[in-house]
Write a protein that holds these residues in place. Structure first.
Motif, PDB file in Angstrom:
ATOM      1  N   LEU A  95       5.065   4.170   7.477  1.00  0.00           N
ATOM      2  CA  LEU A  95       6.493   3.929   7.699  1.00  0.00           C
ATOM      3  C   LEU A  95       6.952   4.747   8.907  1.00  0.00           C
ATOM      4  O   LEU A  95       7.521   5.835   8.760  1.00  0.00           O
ATOM      5  CB  LEU A  95       7.303   4.315   6.461  1.00  0.00           C
ATOM      6  CG  LEU A  95       6.998   3.582   5.154  1.00  0.00           C
ATOM      7  CD1 LEU A  95       7.900   4.098   4.035  1.00  0.00           C
ATOM      8  CD2 LEU A  95       7.173   2.074   5.314  1.00  0.00           C
ATOM      9  N   ASP A 138       8.542  -3.676   0.433  1.00  0.00           N
ATOM     10  CA  ASP A 138       9.442  -4.199   1.456  1.00  0.00           C
ATOM     11  C   ASP A 138      10.201  -3.100   2.199  1.00  0.00           C
ATOM     12  O   ASP A 138      10.977  -3.383   3.110  1.00  0.00           O
ATOM     13  CB  ASP A 138      10.460  -5.142   0.812  1.00  0.00           C
ATOM     14  CG  ASP A 138       9.790  -6.303   0.089  1.00  0.00           C
ATOM     15  OD1 ASP A 138       8.799  -6.836   0.628  1.00  0.00           O
ATOM     16  OD2 ASP A 138      10.254  -6.667  -1.010  1.00  0.00           O
ATOM     17  N   SER A 148      11.107  -0.270   4.771  1.00  0.00           N
ATOM     18  CA  SER A 148      10.684  -0.005   6.145  1.00  0.00           C
ATOM     19  C   SER A 148      10.823   1.461   6.548  1.00  0.00           C
ATOM     20  O   SER A 148      10.332   1.868   7.606  1.00  0.00           O
ATOM     21  CB  SER A 148      11.459  -0.889   7.123  1.00  0.00           C
ATOM     22  OG  SER A 148      12.849  -0.724   6.962  1.00  0.00           O
ATOM     23  N   ARG A 195       1.272   2.681   2.692  1.00  0.00           N
ATOM     24  CA  ARG A 195       1.836   1.969   3.841  1.00  0.00           C
ATOM     25  C   ARG A 195       2.443   2.934   4.836  1.00  0.00           C
ATOM     26  O   ARG A 195       3.179   3.846   4.458  1.00  0.00           O
ATOM     27  CB  ARG A 195       2.918   0.982   3.386  1.00  0.00           C
ATOM     28  CG  ARG A 195       2.410  -0.159   2.516  1.00  0.00           C
ATOM     29  CD  ARG A 195       3.557  -1.052   2.072  1.00  0.00           C
ATOM     30  NE  ARG A 195       4.315  -1.559   3.197  1.00  0.00           N
ATOM     31  CZ  ARG A 195       5.606  -1.290   3.441  1.00  0.00           C
ATOM     32  NH1 ARG A 195       6.278  -0.482   2.631  1.00  0.00           N
ATOM     33  NH2 ARG A 195       6.216  -1.806   4.476  1.00  0.00           N
TER      34      ARG A 195
END
Length: 273
Positions: free
Chosen positions: A252, A228, A230, A250
């Motif tokens: 960012l 979660d 960011s 992921r």
């Protein structure tokens, strides 16, 4: 590392040091150290670094022989650093790099090394973090709140730079840095009992209270919540703040601008000192 060093305020050469003067630290890791950034001859946040060293010495009075109090005073260390820089042309009064204070066996050792060769690239591009070591620490382990000379656990992981977690499935730190996550509308850093080192830059950001409009808070960060996040930034005294453009696979994109805002705040705080 440069050859010029200082022991208890006396400028020496590295090759002239005697092992038996630091036997407690060498054989048992019974001592503490701190590394601090030096910009154009000026040490950043030196008073904070020395306060943390003194706090560590006070926390383990029976295990580490402390030096004379004046040897870890800000005035003494500044004077010693100044004389080292002016003694060695390879350093010079405008030296930019890293200083390291090591305290053990009743002595204070000051050494110097150049700035990291990839420091500027890290500021521009950040550093990907793609591995986790869950259960590497145990929650509440108090020795990890101190920068001890017994540093092999962190040193062995420097190149890989994994996120270190505890047995409760929470994030603690990186081997050489504190972590900050943009999560739930705040910039969150793990608490000291995670455990993690009370980093100097971490302290500066917590005292500032906000970075990039985000409140800076200290609370547990479950590894499961990293999906979660960011944005992510890691901090230490040598490179200040580094963005994490990719965290565990992921992207960012908010990390690099957040790190830039954090660095500006940290540098402003250093100038005020």
């Amino acid at each position: 590392m440069f050859s010029t060093v200082a022991v208890d305020g006396e400028v020496r050469r590295w090759e002239d040091l005697r092992l038996h003067d630091f036997a407690q630290g060498f054989f048992f890791g019974a001592g503490f150290f701190t590394t601090f950034r030096i910009d154009a001859g000026t040490p950043l946040f030196l008073a904070r670094h020395l306060a943390r060293l003194r706090a560590s010495l006070a926390a383990f009075p029976g295990a580490v022989r402390a030096p004379a109090p004046e040897q870890v005073s800000e005035a003494t260390v500044r004077d010693t650093l100044h004389r080292c820089l002016h003694t060695d042309a390879a350093l010079g009064p405008g030296f930019t790099g890293v200083g390291k204070l090591s305290v053990s066996d009743g002595h204070v050792l000051l050494t110097f090394r150049p700035a990291a060769p990839d420091a500027e690239r890290l500021q521009r591009e950040g550093r990907t973090l793609d591995t986790v070591e869950p259960g590497a620490y145990r929650r509440g382990e108090r020795t990890l709140n101190h920068k001890g000379l017994s540093y092999f656990r962190q040193y062995a992981l420097m190149q890989q730079l994994p996120l270190l977690g505890n047995e409760a499935g929470e994030v603690c730190e990186l081997p050489t840095a504190n972590l900050f996550f943009h999560l739930d509308g705040a910039l969150v850093t793990p608490p000291l009992d995670a455990p993690c080192l009370p980093g100097i830059v971490r302290e500066v950001l917590l005292e500032a209270g906000h970075v990039g409009g985000l409140p800076v808070v200290e609370r547990p960060v479950p590894l499961a919540r990293l999906a979660d996040v960011s944005a992510c930034v890691f901090t230490n005294s040598a490179v200040l703040a580094t963005g994490v453009p990719r965290l565990l696979g992921r992207e960012l994109p908010g990390s690099l601008p957040l790190a830039e805002e954090a660095r500006a705040l940290i540098e402003a705080a250093a100038r005020r000192r």
